[in-house]
Design a protein around this motif. Structure first.
Motif, mmCIF file in Angstrom:
data_model
loop_
_atom_site.group_PDB
_atom_site.id
_atom_site.type_symbol
_atom_site.label_atom_id
_atom_site.label_comp_id
_atom_site.label_asym_id
_atom_site.label_seq_id
_atom_site.Cartn_x
_atom_site.Cartn_y
_atom_site.Cartn_z
ATOM 1 N N CYS A 132 6.874 -2.772 3.579
ATOM 2 C CA CYS A 132 7.255 -3.348 2.235
ATOM 3 C C CYS A 132 7.830 -2.339 1.343
ATOM 4 C CB CYS A 132 5.867 -4.038 1.889
ATOM 5 S SG CYS A 132 5.340 -5.401 2.976
ATOM 6 N N ALA A 133 8.249 -1.074 1.488
ATOM 7 C CA ALA A 133 8.504 -0.255 0.396
ATOM 8 C C ALA A 133 9.375 -0.945 -0.723
ATOM 9 C CB ALA A 133 8.742 0.983 0.966
ATOM 10 N N PRO A 134 10.437 -1.482 -0.054
ATOM 11 C CA PRO A 134 11.594 -1.848 -1.125
ATOM 12 C C PRO A 134 10.906 -2.835 -2.037
ATOM 13 C CG PRO A 134 12.423 -1.777 1.177
ATOM 14 C CD PRO A 134 10.932 -1.411 1.169
ATOM 15 N N SER A 135 10.182 -3.970 -1.519
ATOM 16 C CA SER A 135 9.678 -4.900 -2.661
ATOM 17 C C SER A 135 8.565 -4.539 -3.236
ATOM 18 C CB SER A 135 9.087 -6.014 -1.578
ATOM 19 O OG SER A 135 7.945 -5.766 -0.596
ATOM 20 N N VAL A 136 7.893 -3.444 -2.791
ATOM 21 C CA VAL A 136 6.695 -2.957 -3.728
ATOM 22 C C VAL A 136 7.315 -2.264 -4.946
ATOM 23 C CG1 VAL A 136 4.807 -1.132 -3.527
ATOM 24 C CG2 VAL A 136 5.032 -2.784 -1.829
#
Length: 572
Positions: free
Chosen positions: A361-365
């Protein structure tokens, strides 16, 4: 079978002593609710501090973006970033939690004599304050040279120098907060030490909100300095109450009369380890200063988010460290070993589920937290990519936090007056963690130099992950040499099962997060999938740190069995 360490390398404590009984439960005590309550209080306050810290970073990104101004401030922030692990989180705790734990054991053994805890404070605190004042003055006067050393390619060095002189004022209050907080933790008091970062980040937020238009990024530096003063105040009141309660006997007498001998040189290996560990940040800032503007900021924001994954693991160790130190002070090596093994397993489970979440989830976080104002989509994408590379080193970061505390507890800054002096073998082993960290730093630097030109900030993040993993492997061996005979096959087997579960959970979470374009929905889908998959895979693979809680939750949710046969007719 547990192998005993060589005689020359056994801990600096004589034979086993009876564990204390008057304080909260020692290692192995059935009154395990103490750990749960202390962990709960620490977790809530630390989570609040982390949320406020994330809000602080969000405001930095919103007001100033990722540019040469934020790069200059982050170079200045190297001072409190270095002072915090040295004076609050790591080195000070390594030294003073075991020291106060030993003083408390002696207080119980000699209930009618002078108080060893008060005398330990008198013997150590004045000298510490003098050293901290000297360090503060040195950084203020040498700020220009320090900035030139840390980031010679910085676009705006004058702003960095100004901010560095302001942030230098954190050194004295940080040291006082760390010393008093260590004393409170040794007394099994965790509320005030856990609350210091709430006070710290609230002050920085206030400074940013009120001063960003007038003072620019220097408002953040002023908030850092003012917040450090409030940190010290938070722990000063409760420890004063504790010391007054323990007062008895003559007010002033030599430390040896309380059964303690000060070992000043024991400070040096802990300081060397902490500074060498923090040097990874120095390497990143140094190499990053030659990359395009904003690279240091991308690394900083990525590190802040990545560290959240290991926060819970470090919280667990913070609570259990005084228990391990008390067991070692009482000479109970088996109980300390059992607690350390349990911490290694539970810490790995906590950090690996966090790592799987970040991988998925790095991009969305990053988009959810930072993508607004001056922090655009390009900055968000760069930061998310760095997070995923950083995540490979997070398990090693957490395990080092578990292992290093009992390592230094075996030779604290004080010893019993009747114990034999340390031999050369033990003194040489004192430096093992620093040597392991130096080798890790060599790996970090080599990978960073080789990869930075081609991969930019991603190459520096890869160097960080490779170096810290090297150090963790070396420290696992060093803890056994130190005298805590870990059952390595058991520990490593458990970690392998957890790692397999995290890899599967991360892959499934990535697929789930990609089903939505909205950052919030993507984060929720990916996070829920990671949690469920990690629980299922960990249970199937037999990871006890996962299987036990999952089965307990299933039993709690299952309908209770009917035990009262009298409720039914005979012959039912």
């Amino acid at each position: 079978m547990t192998t005993e360490p060589p005689a020359a390398l056994t801990p600096a404590f004589p034979g086993p002593r009876s564990a204390p009984t008057a304080e909260p439960p020692a290692v192995g005590d059935p009154r395990h609710g103490f750990v749960a309550k202390a962990f709960g209080v620490t977790a809530v306050l630390t989570a609040a501090g982390s949320v406020l810290g994330m809000l602080r970073d969000l405001l930095l990104a919103t007001f100033f973006g990722a540019n040469q101004g934020t790069d200059a401030f982050l170079v200045a922030w190297t001072v409190p970033e270095t002072a915090a692990p040295l004076l609050i989180e790591d080195c000070m705790a390594f030294l003073m939690v075991p020291a106060f734990s030993l003083a408390l054991v002696l207080r119980e053994e000699r209930p009618d004599g002078p108080d060893p805890v008060r005398q330990l404070a008198r013997a150590t605190l004045p000298g510490l304050l003098l050293v901290l004042c000297a360090l503060t003055l040195g950084v203020v006067l040498g700020a220009r040279q320090l900035v030139g050393l840390l980031a010679p390619g910085l676009a705006d060095p004058e702003l960095a120098v100004s901010c560095t002189r302001i942030t230098a004022c954190t050194i004295l209050p940080f040291g006082l907060a760390g010393y008093l907080g260590s004393a409170l933790r040794a007394h099994h008091s965790f509320t005030a030490p856990a609350g210091i970062y709430v006070a710290y980040n609230l002050t920085i937020l206030a400074a940013l909100l009120t001063g960003h238009d007038l003072l620019g990024v220097e408002s953040a530096a002023i908030g850092v300095a003012a917040g450090s003063l409030l940190m010290a105040a938070v722990v000063a009141v409760p420890i004063g109450r504790r010391l007054r309660q323990g007062h008895r006997g003559p007010a002033r007498s030599p430390l040896a009369d309380q059964g303690l001998v000060l070992i000043p040189l024991a400070v040096l290996p802990a300081v060397a380890f902490t500074l060498t560990r923090q040097a990874q940040v120095f390497v990143e800032r140094y190499l990053g200063s030659g990359l395009p503007p904003g690279s240091i900021s991308h690394l900083n924001y990525a590190a802040k988010i990545s560290q959240l994954a290991m926060t819970v693991a470090i919280l667990l160790v913070t609570v259990t460290f005084p228990l391990v130190a008390r067991a070692l002070a009482a000479g109970d090596l088996d109980a300390a070993r059992d607690r350390v093994e349990k911490d290694l397993g539970q810490g790995a489970a906590l950090v690996l589920i966090g790592t799987a979440f970040l991988m998925a989830c790095a991009p969305s976080v990053v988009a959810l937290l930072f993508q607004r104002g001056a922090f655009g989509p390009r900055d968000a994408a760069a930061t998310a990519a760095v997070i995923r590379v950083y995540s490979f080193g997070l398990p090693a970061q957490a395990l080092i936090g578990v292992m290093i505390r009992p390592y230094f507890s075996l030779r604290p800054v004080v010893r019993r007056a009747g114990d034999p002096c340390d031999d050369g073998g033990r003194r040489l082993l004192d430096w093992y963690p620093a040597a392991a960290m130096v080798l890790g730093l060599v790996v970090t630097t080599a990978v960073g130099l080789a990869a930075a030109d081609r991969f930019g900030a991603l190459g520096l993040a890869a160097g960080n992950a490779a170096g810290i993993t090297t150090t963790a492997v070396l420290l696992l061996r060093g803890l056994v040499l130190r005298g805590i005979a870990l059952r390595l096959r058991l520990v490593l087997g458990g970690h392998a099962r957890l790692l397999a579960a995290a890899a599967g959970a991360g892959g499934l979470g990535t697929l789930a997060a990609g089903l939505a374009t909205d950052p919030l929905l993507s984060t929720l889908l990916g996070g829920l999938t990671v949690a469920l998959a990690f629980a299922a895979l960990g249970t199937v693979l037999g990871a006890r740190e996962v299987r036990g809680p999952v089965l307990a939750a299933v039993r709690a949710l299952s309908p209770p069995a009917v035990a009262d046969e009298g409720k039914f007719p005979h012959g039912r």
